[in-house]
Enzyme design. Structure first.
Site, PDB file in Angstrom:
ATOM      1  N   HIS A   7       0.821  -1.222   0.000  1.00 40.19           N
ATOM      2  CA  HIS A   7       0.000   0.000   0.000  1.00 40.19           C
ATOM      3  C   HIS A   7       0.847   1.260   0.000  1.00 40.19           C
ATOM      4  O   HIS A   7       0.402   2.313  -0.434  1.00 40.19           O
ATOM      5  CB  HIS A   7      -0.932   0.020   1.227  1.00 40.19           C
ATOM      6  N   ASP A  53      -0.633  -7.690   1.390  1.00 42.03           N
ATOM      7  CA  ASP A  53      -0.132  -6.314   1.377  1.00 42.03           C
ATOM      8  C   ASP A  53       1.342  -6.252   1.779  1.00 42.03           C
ATOM      9  O   ASP A  53       1.708  -5.712   2.820  1.00 42.03           O
ATOM     10  CB  ASP A  53      -0.986  -5.452   2.315  1.00 42.03           C
ATOM     11  N   SER A  88       2.597   2.087   8.579  1.00 35.14           N
ATOM     12  CA  SER A  88       2.388   0.975   7.632  1.00 35.14           C
ATOM     13  C   SER A  88       3.730   0.468   7.114  1.00 35.14           C
ATOM     14  O   SER A  88       4.642   1.255   6.847  1.00 35.14           O
ATOM     15  CB  SER A  88       1.542   1.440   6.447  1.00 35.14           C
TER      16      SER A  88
HETATM   17  C1  LIG Z   1      -7.539  10.950  11.998  1.00 30.84           C
HETATM   18  C2  LIG Z   1      -6.431  10.372  11.118  1.00 30.84           C
HETATM   19  C3  LIG Z   1      -5.457   9.583  11.974  1.00 30.84           C
HETATM   20  C4  LIG Z   1      -7.095   9.442  10.089  1.00 30.84           C
HETATM   21  C5  LIG Z   1      -6.029   8.808   9.224  1.00 30.84           C
HETATM   22  O1  LIG Z   1      -5.377   9.453   8.435  1.00 30.84           O
HETATM   23  N1  LIG Z   1      -5.852   7.478   9.434  1.00 30.84           N
HETATM   24  C6  LIG Z   1      -4.943   6.676   8.738  1.00 30.84           C
HETATM   25  C7  LIG Z   1      -4.563   6.915   7.406  1.00 30.84           C
HETATM   26  C8  LIG Z   1      -3.692   6.017   6.784  1.00 30.84           C
HETATM   27  C9  LIG Z   1      -3.191   4.905   7.459  1.00 30.84           C
HETATM   28  C10 LIG Z   1      -3.585   4.687   8.790  1.00 30.84           C
HETATM   29  C11 LIG Z   1      -3.079   3.513   9.550  1.00 30.84           C
HETATM   30  C12 LIG Z   1      -1.830   2.938   9.234  1.00 30.84           C
HETATM   31  C13 LIG Z   1      -1.371   1.844   9.961  1.00 30.84           C
HETATM   32  C14 LIG Z   1      -2.132   1.293  11.005  1.00 30.84           C
HETATM   33  C15 LIG Z   1      -3.383   1.858  11.307  1.00 30.84           C
HETATM   34  C16 LIG Z   1      -4.245   1.320  12.414  1.00 30.84           C
HETATM   35  N2  LIG Z   1      -3.576   0.470  13.340  1.00 30.84           N
HETATM   36  C17 LIG Z   1      -3.839   2.954  10.594  1.00 30.84           C
HETATM   37  C18 LIG Z   1      -4.454   5.583   9.424  1.00 30.84           C
END
Ligand SMILES: CC(C)CC(=O)Nc1cccc(-c2cccc(CN)c2)c1
Length: 232
Positions: free
Chosen positions: A41, A89, A183
């Protein structure tokens, strides 16, 4: 990383930052001297800009010994990865050269034994992802300890309602959690990489949406096949 803490500098010498235009994009782990494991991703945010890999870093901004930005020779996203879901992924990044190992730059072993990490096992995840839901970015590497939760629990209706396949695993997410920018980083249990941070629900720190991690063991053969076929 939400509700984590700054790591002791260079205590996770396998951690890398995938960067575009000098900006942190995703985490990753050095798993051999020319190979980084991350998440497919992460390529969605790259476009046609140049991806680089920062190794040996603690601070993203300060000059540090053994810290250096390495170019990419080739990218191998898993062939079945897709923008629509969390399946497969994974991304293998071949660096443009073999990086010299030193106290700040070391490869991390990954699990090849395909057995679930027992629920309750304390694992850890590190990253330079946001440290608050307002999007605050850290300069220094953060980490947090997270307990594994069973696939059965993670597949209940209140959580992911059956979406967690045997190639995925979950950790608790009550306050402490991985988040945007984490990520691709490794989930390390007992010193071995068992998983890779998956973006999943994009919700962070909410106990109803546990963290989702791509399990590594089901992909051990794929990793080796890429290594065997790749140009040195
Ligand atoms: C209010 C903001 C935090 C919303 C936002 O942008 N969330 C967002 C975007 C892209 C990836 C992730 C994300 C990545 C890795 C792990 C996780 C959850 N464990 C989330 C979370």
């Amino acid at each position: 990383i939400l509700r984590g803490q700054e790591t002791p500098p260079h205590q996770r010498p396998y951690m890398v930052s995938l960067q575009v235009g000098g900006k942190h994009l995703c985490g990753g782990a050095l798993i051999a001297d020319q190979w980084v494991l991350s998440a497919a991703h992460c390529l969605e945010e790259v476009g046609n800009e140049t991806l680089q890999v920062l190794v040996g870093a603690h601070s993203l901004s300060e000059a540090e010994p053994n810290k250096r930005l390495v170019g990419v020779r080739a990218l191998f996203p898993h062939p079945n990865s897709s923008v629509e879901n969390n399946h497969d992924d994974l991304l293998l990044v071949q660096l443009e050269e073999r990086v010299a190992t030193n106290p700040h730059v070391q490869a991390l072993a990954f699990q090849r034994n395909d057995r679930d990490v027992p629920a309750g096992t304390q694992c850890e995840v590190a990253g330079w992802g946001i440290i608050s839901n307002t999007g605050k970015l850290p300069d220094k590497l953060q980490y947090v300890e997270l307990a594994v939760i069973s696939r059965t629990i993670c597949n209940t209706r209140i959580h992911y309602d059956g979406a967690i396949t045997e190639k995925l695993m979950c950790t608790e997410s009550k306050k402490k959690d991985s988040c945007k920018g984490d990520s691709g980083g490794p989930l390390v249990c007992n010193g071995v990489a068992e998983g890779v941070v998956a973006t999943g629900s994009r919700v962070c720190g909410n106990w109803k949406k546990p963290g989702i991690y791509t399990r590594i063991p089901p992909y051990a053969a794929w990793i080796t096949s890429i290594w065997d076929a790749a140009r040195p």
